[in-house]
Motif scaffolding. Structure first.
Motif, PDB file in Angstrom:
ATOM      1  N   GLY A 334      28.873  32.846  41.669  1.00  0.00           N
ATOM      2  CA  GLY A 334      29.403  33.214  42.973  1.00  0.00           C
ATOM      3  C   GLY A 334      28.381  33.151  44.078  1.00  0.00           C
ATOM      4  N   TRP A 335      27.100  33.045  43.737  1.00  0.00           N
ATOM      5  CA  TRP A 335      26.016  32.986  44.725  1.00  0.00           C
ATOM      6  C   TRP A 335      25.100  31.825  44.368  1.00  0.00           C
ATOM      7  N   GLY A 336      25.590  30.633  44.580  1.00  0.00           N
ATOM      8  CA  GLY A 336      24.817  29.438  44.295  1.00  0.00           C
ATOM      9  C   GLY A 336      25.220  28.744  43.012  1.00  0.00           C
ATOM     10  N   LEU A 337      25.977  29.424  42.149  1.00  0.00           N
ATOM     11  CA  LEU A 337      26.409  28.839  40.885  1.00  0.00           C
ATOM     12  C   LEU A 337      27.900  29.114  40.698  1.00  0.00           C
ATOM     13  N   THR A 338      28.679  28.049  40.573  1.00  0.00           N
ATOM     14  CA  THR A 338      30.113  28.170  40.331  1.00  0.00           C
ATOM     15  C   THR A 338      30.435  27.470  39.020  1.00  0.00           C
ATOM     16  N   ARG A 339      30.998  28.239  38.086  1.00  0.00           N
ATOM     17  CA  ARG A 339      31.231  27.761  36.725  1.00  0.00           C
ATOM     18  C   ARG A 339      29.909  27.290  36.142  1.00  0.00           C
ATOM     19  N   ASP A 340      29.690  26.010  35.930  1.00  0.00           N
ATOM     20  CA  ASP A 340      28.407  25.546  35.412  1.00  0.00           C
ATOM     21  C   ASP A 340      27.746  24.553  36.362  1.00  0.00           C
ATOM     22  N   ARG A 341      28.110  24.606  37.649  1.00  0.00           N
ATOM     23  CA  ARG A 341      27.563  23.676  38.620  1.00  0.00           C
ATOM     24  C   ARG A 341      26.886  24.417  39.763  1.00  0.00           C
ATOM     25  N   LEU A 342      25.800  23.838  40.261  1.00  0.00           N
ATOM     26  CA  LEU A 342      25.115  24.377  41.424  1.00  0.00           C
ATOM     27  C   LEU A 342      25.915  24.032  42.675  1.00  0.00           C
ATOM     28  N   ASP A 343      26.107  25.023  43.543  1.00  0.00           N
ATOM     29  CA  ASP A 343      26.857  24.787  44.773  1.00  0.00           C
ATOM     30  C   ASP A 343      26.111  23.837  45.706  1.00  0.00           C
ATOM     31  N   ASP A 344      24.794  24.020  45.814  1.00  0.00           N
ATOM     32  CA  ASP A 344      23.989  23.203  46.721  1.00  0.00           C
ATOM     33  C   ASP A 344      22.683  22.848  46.011  1.00  0.00           C
ATOM     34  N   PRO A 345      22.600  21.693  45.374  1.00  0.00           N
ATOM     35  CA  PRO A 345      21.372  21.332  44.647  1.00  0.00           C
ATOM     36  C   PRO A 345      20.120  21.330  45.523  1.00  0.00           C
ATOM     37  N   ARG A 346      20.240  20.906  46.791  1.00  0.00           N
ATOM     38  CA  ARG A 346      19.067  20.883  47.665  1.00  0.00           C
ATOM     39  C   ARG A 346      18.581  22.295  47.970  1.00  0.00           C
ATOM     40  N   GLU A 347      19.510  23.217  48.167  1.00  0.00           N
ATOM     41  CA  GLU A 347      19.098  24.598  48.395  1.00  0.00           C
ATOM     42  C   GLU A 347      18.444  25.187  47.144  1.00  0.00           C
ATOM     43  N   PHE A 348      18.957  24.822  45.967  1.00  0.00           N
ATOM     44  CA  PHE A 348      18.359  25.287  44.717  1.00  0.00           C
ATOM     45  C   PHE A 348      16.927  24.766  44.593  1.00  0.00           C
ATOM     46  N   ALA A 349      16.712  23.511  44.935  1.00  0.00           N
ATOM     47  CA  ALA A 349      15.351  22.967  44.895  1.00  0.00           C
ATOM     48  C   ALA A 349      14.453  23.695  45.883  1.00  0.00           C
ATOM     49  N   ASP A 350      14.967  23.994  47.062  1.00  0.00           N
ATOM     50  CA  ASP A 350      14.190  24.710  48.070  1.00  0.00           C
ATOM     51  C   ASP A 350      13.819  26.105  47.581  1.00  0.00           C
ATOM     52  N   LEU A 351      14.781  26.802  46.960  1.00  0.00           N
ATOM     53  CA  LEU A 351      14.504  28.144  46.440  1.00  0.00           C
ATOM     54  C   LEU A 351      13.465  28.102  45.325  1.00  0.00           C
ATOM     55  N   THR A 352      13.523  27.080  44.484  1.00  0.00           N
ATOM     56  CA  THR A 352      12.550  26.954  43.401  1.00  0.00           C
ATOM     57  C   THR A 352      11.145  26.718  43.955  1.00  0.00           C
ATOM     58  N   VAL A 353      11.037  25.874  44.982  1.00  0.00           N
ATOM     59  CA  VAL A 353       9.742  25.629  45.607  1.00  0.00           C
ATOM     60  C   VAL A 353       9.216  26.904  46.260  1.00  0.00           C
ATOM     61  N   LEU A 354      10.096  27.666  46.907  1.00  0.00           N
ATOM     62  CA  LEU A 354       9.679  28.934  47.507  1.00  0.00           C
ATOM     63  C   LEU A 354       9.144  29.896  46.447  1.00  0.00           C
ATOM     64  N   SER A 355       9.798  29.942  45.286  1.00  0.00           N
ATOM     65  CA  SER A 355       9.319  30.796  44.200  1.00  0.00           C
ATOM     66  C   SER A 355       7.962  30.318  43.694  1.00  0.00           C
ATOM     67  N   LEU A 356       7.775  29.005  43.644  1.00  0.00           N
ATOM     68  CA  LEU A 356       6.506  28.450  43.191  1.00  0.00           C
ATOM     69  C   LEU A 356       5.379  28.774  44.159  1.00  0.00           C
ATOM     70  N   LEU A 357       5.663  28.722  45.470  1.00  0.00           N
ATOM     71  CA  LEU A 357       4.633  28.954  46.488  1.00  0.00           C
ATOM     72  C   LEU A 357       4.494  30.420  46.860  1.00  0.00           C
ATOM     73  N   GLY A 358       5.276  31.288  46.255  1.00  0.00           N
ATOM     74  CA  GLY A 358       5.185  32.718  46.547  1.00  0.00           C
ATOM     75  C   GLY A 358       4.889  33.515  45.300  1.00  0.00           C
ATOM     76  N   PRO A 359       3.694  33.408  44.724  1.00  0.00           N
ATOM     77  CA  PRO A 359       3.378  34.138  43.493  1.00  0.00           C
ATOM     78  C   PRO A 359       3.404  35.642  43.716  1.00  0.00           C
ATOM     79  N   ASP A 360       3.584  36.368  42.634  1.00  0.00           N
ATOM     80  CA  ASP A 360       3.673  37.833  42.688  1.00  0.00           C
ATOM     81  C   ASP A 360       2.265  38.399  42.724  1.00  0.00           C
ATOM     82  N   CYS A 361       1.745  38.614  43.917  1.00  0.00           N
ATOM     83  CA  CYS A 361       0.386  39.124  44.094  1.00  0.00           C
ATOM     84  C   CYS A 361       0.427  40.551  44.624  1.00  0.00           C
ATOM     85  N   PRO A 362      -0.642  41.338  44.372  1.00  0.00           N
ATOM     86  CA  PRO A 362      -0.676  42.708  44.907  1.00  0.00           C
ATOM     87  C   PRO A 362      -0.620  42.703  46.421  1.00  0.00           C
ATOM     88  N   ALA A 363      -0.034  43.748  46.997  1.00  0.00           N
ATOM     89  CA  ALA A 363       0.059  43.855  48.447  1.00  0.00           C
ATOM     90  C   ALA A 363      -1.321  44.097  49.042  1.00  0.00           C
TER      91      ALA A 363
END
Length: 435
Positions: A334-363
């Motif tokens: 319901g939020w980017g994934l419907t049944r077994d398909r991605l709603d917006d593949p480009r947005e999914f790629a963008d979110l993955t890159v954001l996760s890659l460039l935003g490591p979990d570091c101490p504040a």
């Protein structure tokens, strides 16, 4: 001969009750009231057994139970509205038997409506569900039992309360009583049949359904016997059973669910050599081909980059600690994934890159200089845009940074990208290179 005489009128009365009045409409009404929210939120549950049962559980308890209580309340006042209550007291059959003849068909139709919806949503989920897990029989049985327990209570209220608006008022009261405990943190909230259970990585214990059925069914039976039994003390037995079961439920609390290893088990893709793996929960395995296709451009740009992740892991699983794993972009049904398909593949790629460039570091491990902060932000924006294959940057000031990155020779580009990713993982802001 006498046995035949007794059974004949009872069977005839049951058949008549099954076909007349509002009783036969109870099944379609229950089915419609459950199907409406399920259909409106199809994208949020279809394909996931946990999501399917969570939403159906909410609809059955928060909508189905008040509805059935209201219908039973209206049915309970039927004789009084017709003016036949005094006449019925003179018949041979006892009050409890008369009550069961009027209430039984109502509960049968309600059960048929709920089971019809249950089968429909299971059939809609099965073709898209992953290989892990399945529906919980215990939760399904508890939902049906809790739904039916509302009928005796509503019926007795209808017999006792001489008010035509008693049915809708009872439905509103039931809705509040069922939903309000969910907003508290008290262990008593587990006594509400509408309590929400997270089933994505957990499942009910074997005695989950028996304890809830004993709690709600015991109360319903106690109300019924206290009103109609010849010896009202008989109501003490189901009441005692309900008290014991309720005590067990409250004392157990969150222990009503046990961790389900199958719910968090990883399923990974089998890519070509040199291509990163994609790992998701087993229940989301059907999305792997779509995720691999959406990230093909990202993988191509990181091919040969030193320090690039070799595995991308979806939410709900644990990334490794060696730096060779990175999180996938967060999507859910319901939020980017419907049944077994991605709603917006480009947005999914963008979110993955954001996760890659935003490591979990101490504040507090960031630069304090404003100019340096801006330059680092523009560099990160350029990296995100380039890796995700986007056309535009977030900041107009990032465009020169993106142009410098794209103008680098291939070897220099990969070397610089490797330095950038390695510095990000070190959580040392002063070591992150800028363009």
């Amino acid at each position: 001969m006498s046995t035949s005489f007794v059974r004949g009128p009872a069977a005839t009365a049951l058949r008549a009750e099954l076909r007349r009045g509002i009783v036969p409409w109870t099944g379609p009404a229950v089915a419609a009231c459950l199907l409406v929210p399920m259909t409106a939120k199809t994208a949020e549950w279809q394909g996931g057994w946990a999501e399917t049962q969570e939403l159906l559980h909410s609809a059955t308890t928060l909508i189905g139970m008040p509805l059935l209580a209201a219908v039973a309340c209206w049915q309970g006042g039927r004789e009084r509205r017709r003016g036949t209550d005094e006449l019925l007291r003179s018949v041979v059959r006892g009050p409890l038997a008369r009550l069961l003849v009027a209430l039984g068909p109502l509960m049968l139709w309600a059960a048929a409506g709920q089971l019809l919806v249950l089968g429909a949503v299971y059939a809609a989920t099965a073709p898209y569900a992953g290989p892990a897990g399945g529906p919980s029989a215990g939760l399904a049985a508890a939902d049906l039992g809790c739904l039916l327990s509302a009928a005796p209570v509503g019926f007795v209220v209808g017999r006792l309360v001489r008010w035509r608006l008693a049915a809708p008022v009872l439905a509103a009261v039931c809705y509040v009583l069922l939903g309000a405990p969910g907003y508290t943190r008290s262990p008593a909230r587990f006594l509400s049949p509408a309590e929400q259970y997270p089933l994505d990585a957990a499942g009910p214990v074997w005695w989950f359904a028996p304890s809830l059925l004993a709690w709600t069914g015991g109360l319903a039976a106690a109300v019924l016997l206290a009103y109609a039994a010849r010896r009202r003390a008989a109501a003490l037995l189901p009441l005692a059973l309900a008290v014991v079961a309720g005590t067990v439920v409250v004392q157990t609390g969150d222990g009503l669910l046990r961790p389900d290893p199958a719910g968090s088990r990883r399923v990974c893709s089998t890519p070509d050599p040199g291509t990163p793996q994609i790992c998701v929960r087993a229940s989301e395995a059907p999305m792997l081909p779509g995720a691999a296709e959406a990230l093909a451009g990202v993988f191509a740009r990181l091919d040969g980059v030193e320090g690039a992740p070799v595995r991308y892991v979806a939410n709900g699983t644990r990334p490794g600690r060696k730096g060779d794993e990175a999180p996938l972009g967060h999507v859910s049904r319901g939020w980017g994934l419907t049944r077994d398909r991605l709603d917006d593949p480009r947005e999914f790629a963008d979110l993955t890159v954001l996760s890659l460039l935003g490591p979990d570091c101490p504040a507090g491990r960031r630069k304090k200089d404003s100019a340096a902060d801006h330059r680092a932000a523009y560099t990160e924006d350029a990296m995100r845009t380039w890796l995700a294959g986007n056309d535009t940057t977030w900041y107009p000031e990032s465009r020169p940074y993106l142009a410098r990155l794209e103008a680098m020779p291939d070897t220099e580009q990969k070397t610089w990208t490797g330095r950038y990713l390695t510095a990000l993982r070190s959580c040392a802001p002063e070591g992150v290179p800028v363009l």
